[in-house]
Design a protein around this motif. Structure first.
Motif, PDB file in Angstrom:
ATOM      1  N   MET A   1     -45.489 -26.802 -27.529  1.00  0.00           N
ATOM      2  CA  MET A   1     -46.009 -26.587 -26.176  1.00  0.00           C
ATOM      3  C   MET A   1     -46.427 -25.123 -26.016  1.00  0.00           C
ATOM      4  SD  MET A   1     -44.141 -27.287 -22.493  1.00  0.00           S
ATOM      5  CE  MET A   1     -43.911 -29.033 -22.829  1.00  0.00           C
ATOM      6  N   ILE A   2     -47.642 -24.907 -25.506  1.00  0.00           N
ATOM      7  CA  ILE A   2     -48.098 -23.534 -25.327  1.00  0.00           C
ATOM      8  C   ILE A   2     -47.425 -22.928 -24.090  1.00  0.00           C
ATOM      9  CG2 ILE A   2     -50.290 -23.982 -26.479  1.00  0.00           C
ATOM     10  CD1 ILE A   2     -51.622 -23.990 -23.717  1.00  0.00           C
ATOM     11  N   LEU A   3     -47.464 -21.600 -24.020  1.00  0.00           N
ATOM     12  CA  LEU A   3     -46.763 -20.902 -22.943  1.00  0.00           C
ATOM     13  C   LEU A   3     -47.238 -21.351 -21.557  1.00  0.00           C
ATOM     14  CD1 LEU A   3     -46.714 -17.350 -24.528  1.00  0.00           C
ATOM     15  CD2 LEU A   3     -44.698 -18.677 -23.921  1.00  0.00           C
ATOM     16  N   ARG A   4     -48.545 -21.505 -21.396  1.00  0.00           N
ATOM     17  CA  ARG A   4     -49.070 -21.911 -20.098  1.00  0.00           C
ATOM     18  C   ARG A   4     -48.501 -23.256 -19.668  1.00  0.00           C
ATOM     19  NH1 ARG A   4     -54.040 -22.151 -21.399  1.00  0.00           N
ATOM     20  NH2 ARG A   4     -54.619 -20.009 -20.887  1.00  0.00           N
ATOM     21  N   GLU A   5     -48.445 -24.192 -20.594  1.00  0.00           N
ATOM     22  CA  GLU A   5     -47.913 -25.523 -20.290  1.00  0.00           C
ATOM     23  C   GLU A   5     -46.409 -25.471 -20.028  1.00  0.00           C
ATOM     24  OE1 GLU A   5     -49.067 -27.767 -23.676  1.00  0.00           O
ATOM     25  OE2 GLU A   5     -51.123 -28.108 -22.965  1.00  0.00           O
ATOM     26  N   ALA A   6     -45.708 -24.609 -20.778  1.00  0.00           N
ATOM     27  CA  ALA A   6     -44.262 -24.473 -20.585  1.00  0.00           C
ATOM     28  C   ALA A   6     -43.954 -23.941 -19.195  1.00  0.00           C
ATOM     29  CB  ALA A   6     -43.672 -23.559 -21.652  1.00  0.00           C
ATOM     30  N   LEU A   7     -44.746 -22.982 -18.729  1.00  0.00           N
ATOM     31  CA  LEU A   7     -44.537 -22.437 -17.392  1.00  0.00           C
ATOM     32  C   LEU A   7     -44.808 -23.504 -16.336  1.00  0.00           C
ATOM     33  CD1 LEU A   7     -43.860 -20.037 -15.599  1.00  0.00           C
ATOM     34  CD2 LEU A   7     -46.258 -19.329 -15.727  1.00  0.00           C
ATOM     35  N   ARG A   8     -45.859 -24.289 -16.535  1.00  0.00           N
ATOM     36  CA  ARG A   8     -46.159 -25.375 -15.593  1.00  0.00           C
ATOM     37  C   ARG A   8     -45.021 -26.398 -15.583  1.00  0.00           C
ATOM     38  NH1 ARG A   8     -50.512 -27.217 -17.866  1.00  0.00           N
ATOM     39  NH2 ARG A   8     -51.829 -25.638 -16.922  1.00  0.00           N
ATOM     40  N   TYR A   9     -44.513 -26.695 -16.762  1.00  0.00           N
ATOM     41  CA  TYR A   9     -43.374 -27.624 -16.878  1.00  0.00           C
ATOM     42  C   TYR A   9     -42.171 -27.087 -16.111  1.00  0.00           C
ATOM     43  CZ  TYR A   9     -39.236 -29.672 -19.111  1.00  0.00           C
ATOM     44  OH  TYR A   9     -38.014 -30.267 -19.355  1.00  0.00           O
ATOM     45  N   GLY A  10     -41.916 -25.798 -16.257  1.00  0.00           N
ATOM     46  CA  GLY A  10     -40.779 -25.188 -15.569  1.00  0.00           C
ATOM     47  C   GLY A  10     -40.918 -25.256 -14.062  1.00  0.00           C
ATOM     48  N   ARG A  11     -42.102 -24.976 -13.566  1.00  0.00           N
ATOM     49  CA  ARG A  11     -42.330 -25.035 -12.123  1.00  0.00           C
ATOM     50  C   ARG A  11     -42.111 -26.446 -11.588  1.00  0.00           C
ATOM     51  NH1 ARG A  11     -47.951 -21.472 -11.949  1.00  0.00           N
ATOM     52  NH2 ARG A  11     -46.979 -19.399 -11.879  1.00  0.00           N
ATOM     53  N   GLU A  12     -42.636 -27.427 -12.302  1.00  0.00           N
ATOM     54  CA  GLU A  12     -42.512 -28.816 -11.852  1.00  0.00           C
ATOM     55  C   GLU A  12     -41.055 -29.266 -11.855  1.00  0.00           C
ATOM     56  OE1 GLU A  12     -45.100 -30.988 -14.412  1.00  0.00           O
ATOM     57  OE2 GLU A  12     -46.937 -30.282 -13.417  1.00  0.00           O
ATOM     58  N   LEU A  13     -40.317 -28.874 -12.898  1.00  0.00           N
ATOM     59  CA  LEU A  13     -38.910 -29.261 -12.986  1.00  0.00           C
ATOM     60  C   LEU A  13     -38.117 -28.687 -11.815  1.00  0.00           C
ATOM     61  CD1 LEU A  13     -36.797 -29.279 -16.248  1.00  0.00           C
ATOM     62  CD2 LEU A  13     -35.838 -28.429 -14.122  1.00  0.00           C
ATOM     63  N   LYS A  15     -39.309 -27.569  -8.927  1.00  0.00           N
ATOM     64  CA  LYS A  15     -39.806 -28.110  -7.660  1.00  0.00           C
ATOM     65  C   LYS A  15     -39.160 -29.462  -7.354  1.00  0.00           C
ATOM     66  CE  LYS A  15     -44.065 -29.230  -5.175  1.00  0.00           C
ATOM     67  NZ  LYS A  15     -45.549 -29.327  -5.267  1.00  0.00           N
ATOM     68  N   LYS A  16     -39.080 -30.327  -8.370  1.00  0.00           N
ATOM     69  CA  LYS A  16     -38.461 -31.645  -8.189  1.00  0.00           C
ATOM     70  C   LYS A  16     -36.978 -31.511  -7.827  1.00  0.00           C
ATOM     71  CE  LYS A  16     -41.549 -34.221 -11.265  1.00  0.00           C
ATOM     72  NZ  LYS A  16     -41.664 -34.940 -12.567  1.00  0.00           N
ATOM     73  N   ALA A  17     -36.340 -30.450  -8.296  1.00  0.00           N
ATOM     74  CA  ALA A  17     -34.911 -30.235  -8.019  1.00  0.00           C
ATOM     75  C   ALA A  17     -34.683 -29.620  -6.643  1.00  0.00           C
ATOM     76  CB  ALA A  17     -34.307 -29.348  -9.096  1.00  0.00           C
ATOM     77  N   GLY A  18     -35.763 -29.290  -5.933  1.00  0.00           N
ATOM     78  CA  GLY A  18     -35.623 -28.727  -4.594  1.00  0.00           C
ATOM     79  C   GLY A  18     -35.349 -27.240  -4.564  1.00  0.00           C
ATOM     80  N   VAL A  19     -35.676 -26.531  -5.640  1.00  0.00           N
ATOM     81  CA  VAL A  19     -35.506 -25.077  -5.671  1.00  0.00           C
ATOM     82  C   VAL A  19     -36.653 -24.452  -4.884  1.00  0.00           C
ATOM     83  CG1 VAL A  19     -35.449 -23.031  -7.150  1.00  0.00           C
ATOM     84  CG2 VAL A  19     -34.311 -25.138  -7.883  1.00  0.00           C
ATOM     85  N   SER A  20     -36.329 -23.737  -3.828  1.00  0.00           N
ATOM     86  CA  SER A  20     -37.370 -23.232  -2.928  1.00  0.00           C
ATOM     87  C   SER A  20     -38.303 -22.234  -3.609  1.00  0.00           C
ATOM     88  CB  SER A  20     -36.738 -22.606  -1.687  1.00  0.00           C
ATOM     89  OG  SER A  20     -35.857 -21.557  -2.040  1.00  0.00           O
ATOM     90  N   ASP A  21     -37.749 -21.379  -4.444  1.00  0.00           N
ATOM     91  CA  ASP A  21     -38.556 -20.369  -5.136  1.00  0.00           C
ATOM     92  C   ASP A  21     -38.904 -20.838  -6.548  1.00  0.00           C
ATOM     93  OD1 ASP A  21     -38.476 -18.632  -2.955  1.00  0.00           O
ATOM     94  OD2 ASP A  21     -36.598 -17.737  -3.623  1.00  0.00           O
ATOM     95  N   TYR A  22     -39.353 -22.065  -6.669  1.00  0.00           N
ATOM     96  CA  TYR A  22     -39.546 -22.652  -7.994  1.00  0.00           C
ATOM     97  C   TYR A  22     -40.598 -21.916  -8.824  1.00  0.00           C
ATOM     98  CZ  TYR A  22     -43.610 -25.089  -5.955  1.00  0.00           C
ATOM     99  OH  TYR A  22     -44.802 -25.390  -5.350  1.00  0.00           O
ATOM    100  N   LYS A  23     -41.647 -21.416  -8.184  1.00  0.00           N
ATOM    101  CA  LYS A  23     -42.688 -20.721  -8.950  1.00  0.00           C
ATOM    102  C   LYS A  23     -42.193 -19.401  -9.536  1.00  0.00           C
ATOM    103  CE  LYS A  23     -46.863 -22.731  -6.914  1.00  0.00           C
ATOM    104  NZ  LYS A  23     -48.121 -22.443  -6.172  1.00  0.00           N
ATOM    105  N   PRO A  24     -41.687 -18.475  -8.711  1.00  0.00           N
ATOM    106  CA  PRO A  24     -41.210 -17.219  -9.305  1.00  0.00           C
ATOM    107  C   PRO A  24     -40.024 -17.415 -10.234  1.00  0.00           C
ATOM    108  CG  PRO A  24     -40.658 -17.314  -6.969  1.00  0.00           C
ATOM    109  CD  PRO A  24     -41.600 -18.438  -7.228  1.00  0.00           C
ATOM    110  N   ASP A  25     -39.135 -18.355  -9.923  1.00  0.00           N
ATOM    111  CA  ASP A  25     -37.957 -18.546 -10.764  1.00  0.00           C
ATOM    112  C   ASP A  25     -38.338 -19.085 -12.142  1.00  0.00           C
ATOM    113  OD1 ASP A  25     -36.547 -17.629  -8.644  1.00  0.00           O
ATOM    114  OD2 ASP A  25     -35.279 -19.402  -8.390  1.00  0.00           O
TER     115      ASP A  25
END
Length: 280
Positions: A1-13, A15-25
């Motif tokens: 998985m490339i870095l860009r996709e990994a970051l997108r994966y992290g944000r989505e994970l 966000k689904k968990a209800g973490v309010s600051d999902y993008k910066p975290d």
């Protein structure tokens, strides 16, 4: 998985968990794992994320998805321009508390002795020593042995000379001071269950719980504070957003003068301070 996709994966994970600051975290965890800044990321975004790095990233993402605070995962938090070690034995230093330090710095003078009660990570006293000049002498106390170990490590990392005392408020404190400063537990017991899970479930309860009305520690410190203050000594508190007026009245009833309630950058009451003239 490339870095860009990994970051997108992290944000989505997150966000689904209800973490309010999902993008910066999601980004901060990638920065922590890959040890790169944003400029480097933009250059390397199309590159493959190494397997071991992705496994570590995914592991940390899942911890954050369980609402473990980001700072407990990375082990650090910036405060007053300094980096402090943190773990689950201490409160995470917050920007709101910088108002307390900034106000105290306005009246610090060379040779002053300062006592920091409920020191936790030591961020308040260490910041005062680092920004207030080498001639300031600092003592810090906490009831928690584990918290004092964190404060000791932070003092060592910042080459700050602080006397650390394990004490239930003034119990093991001796001598008098020019300033007593404290960010004590001030959340009413009944409100703790309503806090966000990062705070309620992971930060140390003994550093949050201010008993029924949140003012228990202010009463104890104000009542005994005069015994440990030098003539014209100062008392500085961090307070909750709705506690400023009540703490100010409490201080005035116990003889403190020039009592002020100071707001933080968000316009909320954050600091109450005053001095006690004529203390011998």
């Amino acid at each position: 998985m490339i870095l860009r996709e990994a970051l997108r994966y992290g944000r989505e994970l997150l966000k689904k968990a209800g973490v309010s600051d999902y993008k910066p975290d999601a980004w901060y965890l990638m920065e922590y794992v890959c040890k790169m800044n944003k400029s480097e990321y933009y250059l390397r975004a199309p590159e493959e994320m190494q397997g071991e790095a992705f496994q570590e990233y995914e592991f940390l993402l899942k911890k954050r998805a369980e609402h473990v605070p980001l700072q407990y995962i990375t082990g650090v938090q910036e405060f007053m321009g300094l980096e402090f070690k943190v773990n689950s034995h201490v409160l995470i230093p917050r920007q709101d508390t910088e108002t307390l330090v900034e106000e105290a710095l306005k009246i610090l003078e060379p040779g002053m002795e300062v006592l920091d009660l409920c020191t936790g990570s030591g961020c308040i006293i260490i910041s005062l020593l680092k920004h207030g000049g080498k001639e300031i002498r600092g003592t810090a106390s906490d009831i928690s042995k584990q918290a004092l170990l964190v404060a000791k490590e932070n003092a060592r990392n910042h080459q700050a000379e602080v006397e650390l005392v394990r004490s239930d408020l003034f119990q093991n404190i001796s001598g008098t001071f020019d300033m007593i400063i404290s960010n004590p537990p001030y959340i009413p017991t009944g409100v703790i269950s309503e806090l966000m899970p990062e705070v309620r479930d992971f930060e140390p309860a003994e550093a949050l719980d201010g008993e029924e009305d949140g003012l228990a520690f202010y009463r104890k410190i104000v009542c005994r504070g005069r015994e440990f203050l030098k003539s014209n000594g100062y008392l500085y508190f961090e307070v909750g957003y709705d506690q400023g007026a009540r703490v100010a009245v409490l201080m005035e009833k116990h003889g403190f003068r020039n009592v002020k309630v100071i707001q933080d950058l968000a316009g909320n009451d954050r600091v109450v301070c005053g001095n006690l003239p004529g203390v011998k």
